[in-house]
Design an enzyme around this catalytic site. Structure first.
Site, short mmCIF file in Angstrom:
data_model
loop_
_atom_site.label_atom_id
_atom_site.label_comp_id
_atom_site.label_asym_id
_atom_site.label_seq_id
_atom_site.Cartn_x
_atom_site.Cartn_y
_atom_site.Cartn_z
N GLU A 1 -4.53 2.27 -4.53
CA GLU A 1 -3.08 2.18 -4.37
C GLU A 1 -2.65 0.88 -3.70
O GLU A 1 -1.54 0.77 -3.20
CB GLU A 1 -2.57 3.37 -3.55
CG GLU A 1 -2.98 3.38 -2.09
CD GLU A 1 -4.31 4.09 -1.85
OE1 GLU A 1 -4.52 4.57 -0.74
OE2 GLU A 1 -5.14 4.15 -2.79
N ARG B 1 12.28 4.36 -7.85
CA ARG B 1 11.78 4.46 -9.22
C ARG B 1 10.76 5.60 -9.37
O ARG B 1 10.75 6.32 -10.38
CB ARG B 1 11.16 3.13 -9.65
CG ARG B 1 12.17 2.01 -9.89
CD ARG B 1 12.79 2.11 -11.28
NE ARG B 1 11.80 2.03 -12.32
CZ ARG B 1 11.31 0.89 -12.83
NH1 ARG B 1 11.74 -0.28 -12.35
NH2 ARG B 1 10.41 0.91 -13.79
N ASP C 1 0.86 -1.18 0.00
CA ASP C 1 0.00 0.00 0.00
C ASP C 1 0.90 1.24 0.00
O ASP C 1 1.87 1.31 0.77
CB ASP C 1 -0.91 0.02 1.24
CG ASP C 1 -1.96 1.12 1.13
OD1 ASP C 1 -3.02 0.85 0.57
OD2 ASP C 1 -1.68 2.24 1.61
N ASN D 1 -2.81 12.55 -5.35
CA ASN D 1 -3.95 12.91 -6.21
C ASN D 1 -4.48 14.30 -5.87
O ASN D 1 -4.80 15.10 -6.78
CB ASN D 1 -5.07 11.88 -6.05
CG ASN D 1 -4.77 10.59 -6.80
OD1 ASN D 1 -4.08 10.61 -7.82
ND2 ASN D 1 -5.29 9.48 -6.30
N HIS E 1 -4.96 13.55 -10.70
CA HIS E 1 -5.04 12.10 -10.96
C HIS E 1 -4.09 11.66 -12.07
O HIS E 1 -3.69 10.50 -12.11
CB HIS E 1 -6.48 11.72 -11.30
CG HIS E 1 -7.40 11.76 -10.11
ND1 HIS E 1 -7.43 10.77 -9.17
CD2 HIS E 1 -8.30 12.70 -9.70
CE1 HIS E 1 -8.32 11.08 -8.24
NE2 HIS E 1 -8.86 12.25 -8.54
N ASP F 1 -1.89 8.49 -11.60
CA ASP F 1 -1.90 7.32 -12.48
C ASP F 1 -0.49 6.96 -12.92
O ASP F 1 -0.15 5.76 -13.05
CB ASP F 1 -2.77 7.59 -13.70
CG ASP F 1 -4.25 7.61 -13.36
OD1 ASP F 1 -4.61 7.20 -12.22
OD2 ASP F 1 -5.06 8.04 -14.21
#
Length: 571
Positions: free
Chosen positions: A470, A495, A429, A437, A442, A446
């Site tokens: 998530e 990353r 999570d 967000n 969003h 995304d």
């Protein structure tokens, strides 16, 4: 080993012909007796009614066993010079030569004076002087721990003229090599496909290697060894090998082919062998009166349970049990023959043990074939499971944003994946993802989810799933699962920081990891496992986030443990 035996053969005197006056290799006993520990050899020689001279008469449970050899048995031959018998523990052996006029000459030996030789499971003791006037030799064995020690006693002219030939020893060395080969095979096999039955078979093979070295009398070829060490080593290594066989069979046959009651009886017989028969193998001084009988009688229920388990598994269609039946039935027959001799039901030369050693060689060859067959079947099952996992990736049951499998794809296949080796469930999570967000929109959110999906999907031997929002789930097979999951968790932060430029803070992840061993959870319920993983995830969140909480699912789950890792700064 073959070189050692070849040297032994070259050094051994050749067997003389009848014209040389030494055609008999050994002299067998004429009579047997048993008594308390107060009688002397002279007293026993004068009590002819106490001797049994036509079969039977041996009693390893009595304080003293007596053996008498008459001159008529070596009349016209070179007089014997050595006494030899099967290796076993004893307190004292007195050898007495009795002349026609009643003159006696005696030699008394303690256990540590016995000399095991590489001529079968025997040791030798020098006789007192044998003259033309000698009419008999009486052996007094105080505290014998086995009936064959009495029934297999012999006199001989030299160590080269005992019961086992050099060719028989070479045959035994060949069997020893055959036993070592599957041991090496098991070690290599375990590194490829880690299965418990492989380790148990390795224990069996190692125990049988030791048994052949001790019981076959090969060990003195390499190192000096005492009679007591040879006696205990032989009986104890056999007991350990038989005990390991029970646990091996339970783990080797296909799941469901042994009913729970039979499986429990099989395992109980393994512990019985290890504890009860193992105790009798130690041959304590105070257990002399019963340990020989206890050792051999205790094998009777074990043999019955092993045979019953084989039959039940065969009836239930076990392919593995076919190999075990073919391997063990000849071995059980040979061991039963040895059991009858051990109890003193009848007497026979120790060379008859070659049947047992040959059965051992046959067992390792057949069981090795069975293990190879099992290996192929397991690999095929795992390959099929992995192929199915790859096939899942091409189904429409995918999350459209990340390309990962979705919850629907996982529900129907979780049990099959678990059975094929995916025993670790990791629930990911993203920490404070709602702020991403709310702050960046969003579209940025995304993009973050896509990066996370790429990270999780790159892990080999795993199946990655997006459950929604998530929250992600990863199923892992193989070893070091917790370390691999922690690496994934830290890689997500690196990353995301590198590939999502819009973020102005490090995005971390928390993980709840549950290991669900197939052995303890053959029927896995995904809903229950998910709730356990979710509870662990909550612990990680409550502990400050950016953590991994792990646990192992047992029949009665212990309290979970939280493993905290320092947050890694983004590169």
């Amino acid at each position: 080993m073959l070189l050692h035996l070849a040297a032994f053969a070259a050094a051994a005197p050749s067997v003389a012909s009848a014209q040389d006056g030494v055609s008999k290799a050994t002299t067998h006993p004429s009579c047997f007796a048993a008594s308390g520990d107060t009688r002397t050899s002279s007293q026993m020689a004068s009590f002819s009614t106490r001797w049994t001279c036509e079969g039977g008469g041996w009693d390893a449970s009595a304080p003293v066993s007596w053996i008498r050899f008459e001159k008529i048995d070596w009349q016209g031959e070179t007089p014997p010079a050595l006494f030899f018998t099967r290796i076993s523990r004893f307190d004292e052996i007195e050898l007495t030569a009795i002349d026609a006029d009643g003159t006696t000459r005696s030699k008394t030996y303690s256990e540590n004076q016995g000399r095991p030789i590489a001529a079968g499971p025997i040791f030798t003791l020098p006789l007192p002087a044998i003259t033309d006037e000698t009419r008999s030799v009486v052996a007094r064995i105080a505290g014998p721990h086995s009936a064959p020690m009495v029934t297999e006693a012999r006199l001989t002219t030299s160590t080269a003229r005992t019961d086992w030939t050099v060719m028989q020893l070479l045959f035994l060395a060949m069997i020893l090599g055959m036993l070592v080969t599957p041991l090496l095979f098991d070690i290599n096999f375990y590194f490829v496909l880690r299965e418990r039955f492989v380790v148990l078979h390795a224990y069996m093979a190692l125990s049988m290697v030791l048994y052949v070295l001790f019981a076959g009398g090969l060990l003195p070829l390499f190192i000096p060894v005492s009679v007591s060490a040879m006696a205990i080593g032989a009986s104890l290594s056999w007991a350990v090998g038989v005990a390991a066989a029970a646990f091996f069979f339970s783990a080797f046959v296909e799941r469901g082919t042994l009913p729970p009651l039979v499986d429990r009886a099989l395992r109980a017989s393994g512990w019985w062998t290890l504890l009860v028969i193992g105790f009798a193998s130690l041959q304590f001084d105070w257990s002399q009166s019963f340990d020989n009988t206890l050792y051999f009688i205790s094998f009777v229920p074990v043999i019955a349970i092993y045979l019953a388990a084989i039959v039940v598994a065969l009836v239930n269609g076990s392919r593995a049990a076919r190999y075990v039946a073919a391997a063990w039935i000849p071995l059980i027959l040979a061991a039963s023959e040895r059991l009858l001799r051990g109890l003193g039901v009848y007497a026979a030369p120790p060379s008859l043990d070659q049947l047992l050693f040959a059965a051992l060689a046959l067992e390792v060859v057949i069981v090795a074939l069975g293990i190879a067959s099992k290996y192929v079947a397991i690999r095929q099952d795992r390959d099929s499971a992995r192929a199915e996992a790859r096939m899942l990736e091409n189904l429409s049951e995918r999350d459209p944003l990340t390309g990962l499998l979705n919850r629907r794809a996982l529900d129907d296949r979780f049990a099959a994946l678990h059975r094929s080796g995916y025993e670790t469930v990791a629930l990911f999570d993203l920490d404070h993802f709602k702020q991403v967000n709310d702050t960046h929109g969003h579209e940025v959110g995304d993009k973050v989810l896509k990066v996370v999906g790429d990270v999780l999907n790159a892990e080999p031997d795993s199946v990655a799933v997006r459950l929604g929002g998530e929250e992600f789930l990863v199923l892992l097979s193989g070893t070091n699962a917790e370390i691999r999951v922690e690496t994934l968790r830290q890689t997500i932060a690196v990353r995301v920081a590198r590939e999502v430029d819009a973020l102005n803070s490090i995005l971390t992840a928390s993980v709840g990891l549950i290991h669900v061993p197939l052995a303890g959870n053959p029927v896995a319920d995904f809903g229950h496992i998910y709730r356990r993983a979710d509870a662990l995830l909550y612990e990680a969140k409550a502990g400050g986030r950016n953590l991994l909480a792990s646990d192992t699912m047992h029949a009665q789950p212990p309290g979970s443990t939280v493993t905290a890792f320092a947050a890694q700064s983004a590169a």
